[in-house]
Design a protein around this motif. Structure first.
Motif, mmCIF file in Angstrom:
data_model
loop_
_atom_site.group_PDB
_atom_site.id
_atom_site.type_symbol
_atom_site.label_atom_id
_atom_site.label_comp_id
_atom_site.label_asym_id
_atom_site.label_seq_id
_atom_site.Cartn_x
_atom_site.Cartn_y
_atom_site.Cartn_z
ATOM 1 N N SER A 136 49.407 6.061 -35.387
ATOM 2 C CA SER A 136 50.652 6.812 -35.491
ATOM 3 C C SER A 136 51.842 5.970 -35.953
ATOM 4 C CB SER A 136 50.989 7.465 -34.144
ATOM 5 O OG SER A 136 51.151 6.471 -33.139
ATOM 6 N N VAL A 137 51.707 4.641 -35.908
ATOM 7 C CA VAL A 137 52.843 3.796 -36.302
ATOM 8 C C VAL A 137 52.635 3.136 -37.656
ATOM 9 C CG1 VAL A 137 53.324 3.356 -33.868
ATOM 10 C CG2 VAL A 137 52.025 1.677 -35.191
ATOM 11 N N LYS A 138 51.490 3.356 -38.255
ATOM 12 C CA LYS A 138 51.214 2.741 -39.562
ATOM 13 C C LYS A 138 52.252 3.162 -40.580
ATOM 14 C CE LYS A 138 46.227 2.047 -39.220
ATOM 15 N NZ LYS A 138 44.894 2.454 -39.734
ATOM 16 N N GLY A 139 52.754 2.177 -41.306
ATOM 17 C CA GLY A 139 53.756 2.439 -42.325
ATOM 18 C C GLY A 139 55.169 2.570 -41.783
ATOM 19 N N ARG A 140 55.300 2.569 -40.463
ATOM 20 C CA ARG A 140 56.642 2.719 -39.865
ATOM 21 C C ARG A 140 57.037 1.492 -39.041
ATOM 22 N NH1 ARG A 140 57.678 6.524 -36.161
ATOM 23 N NH2 ARG A 140 55.556 6.548 -35.311
ATOM 24 N N PHE A 141 56.083 0.899 -38.343
ATOM 25 C CA PHE A 141 56.364 -0.240 -37.471
ATOM 26 C C PHE A 141 55.787 -1.510 -38.089
ATOM 27 C CE2 PHE A 141 56.551 2.084 -33.084
ATOM 28 C CZ PHE A 141 57.461 2.982 -33.618
ATOM 29 N N THR A 142 56.519 -2.601 -37.955
ATOM 30 C CA THR A 142 56.064 -3.898 -38.466
ATOM 31 C C THR A 142 56.277 -4.955 -37.401
ATOM 32 O OG1 THR A 142 56.691 -3.283 -40.723
ATOM 33 C CG2 THR A 142 56.315 -5.618 -40.278
ATOM 34 N N ILE A 143 55.224 -5.680 -37.117
ATOM 35 C CA ILE A 143 55.313 -6.780 -36.154
ATOM 36 C C ILE A 143 55.434 -8.089 -36.919
ATOM 37 C CG2 ILE A 143 52.805 -7.068 -35.988
ATOM 38 C CD1 ILE A 143 53.191 -7.643 -32.986
ATOM 39 N N SER A 144 56.229 -9.000 -36.390
ATOM 40 C CA SER A 144 56.383 -10.303 -37.024
ATOM 41 C C SER A 144 56.693 -11.335 -35.953
ATOM 42 C CB SER A 144 57.506 -10.278 -38.078
ATOM 43 O OG SER A 144 58.749 -9.966 -37.470
ATOM 44 N N ARG A 145 56.587 -12.584 -36.323
ATOM 45 C CA ARG A 145 56.882 -13.640 -35.357
ATOM 46 C C ARG A 145 57.649 -14.764 -36.024
ATOM 47 N NH1 ARG A 145 51.462 -15.163 -32.753
ATOM 48 N NH2 ARG A 145 52.767 -16.650 -31.614
ATOM 49 N N ASP A 146 58.485 -15.406 -35.228
ATOM 50 C CA ASP A 146 59.231 -16.575 -35.661
ATOM 51 C C ASP A 146 58.976 -17.639 -34.614
ATOM 52 O OD1 ASP A 146 61.081 -18.558 -36.272
ATOM 53 O OD2 ASP A 146 62.618 -17.132 -36.878
ATOM 54 N N ASN A 147 58.010 -18.496 -34.889
ATOM 55 C CA ASN A 147 57.635 -19.493 -33.891
ATOM 56 C C ASN A 147 58.772 -20.487 -33.629
ATOM 57 O OD1 ASN A 147 55.104 -18.386 -33.439
ATOM 58 N ND2 ASN A 147 54.090 -19.694 -34.934
#
Length: 126
Positions: A63-74
């Motif tokens: 349901s979140v594909k194309g709408r939510f993006t996960i990312s990280r900044d170590n």
């Protein structure tokens, strides 16, 4: 002991955006896979997305594909969840979680995480 603190939740209108942050204290996040989960009132907690140590993402929820993006900044010891085109059904308490892993391209296939934050409320309503 890894401690996680979520922030960035709030009230937003349908179609709006929010960016959630998951900040770690005491330990570095770069040895952990990080996941985002959510729990709506009266519903079970569900997985949203996960990011591996190397930065690859896995969506748990279609349901979140194309709408939510996960990312990280170590460097900042922080993981983000950018949420766009929000819908009322995205309303929930959002949690981040961490699991230590020696594997750089792995995310759990379940909710088998060792450390959890306290959650941040996201409400999508007009």
């Amino acid at each position: 002991q890894l401690q996680l603190v979520e922030s960035g939740g709030g009230l937003v209108q349908p179609g709006g955006s929010l960016r959630l942050s998951c900040a770690a204290s005491a330990l570095s996040l770069n040895r952990y896979a990080i996941g985002w989960f959510r729990q709506a009132p009266g519903k079970e907690r569900e997985g949203v997305s996960c990011i591996t140590r190397s930065g690859e993402s896995l969506n748990y929820a279609d349901s979140v594909k194309g709408r939510f993006t996960i990312s990280r900044d170590n460097a900042k010891n922080t993981v983000y969840l950018q949420m766009n085109s929000l819908k009322p059904e995205d309303t929930a308490v959002y949690y981040c979680a961490a699991v230590f892993t020696p594997l750089t391209t792995w995310c759990p296939q379940s909710q088998s995480y060792n450390y959890w934050g306290q959650g941040t409320q996201v409400t999508v309503s007009s």
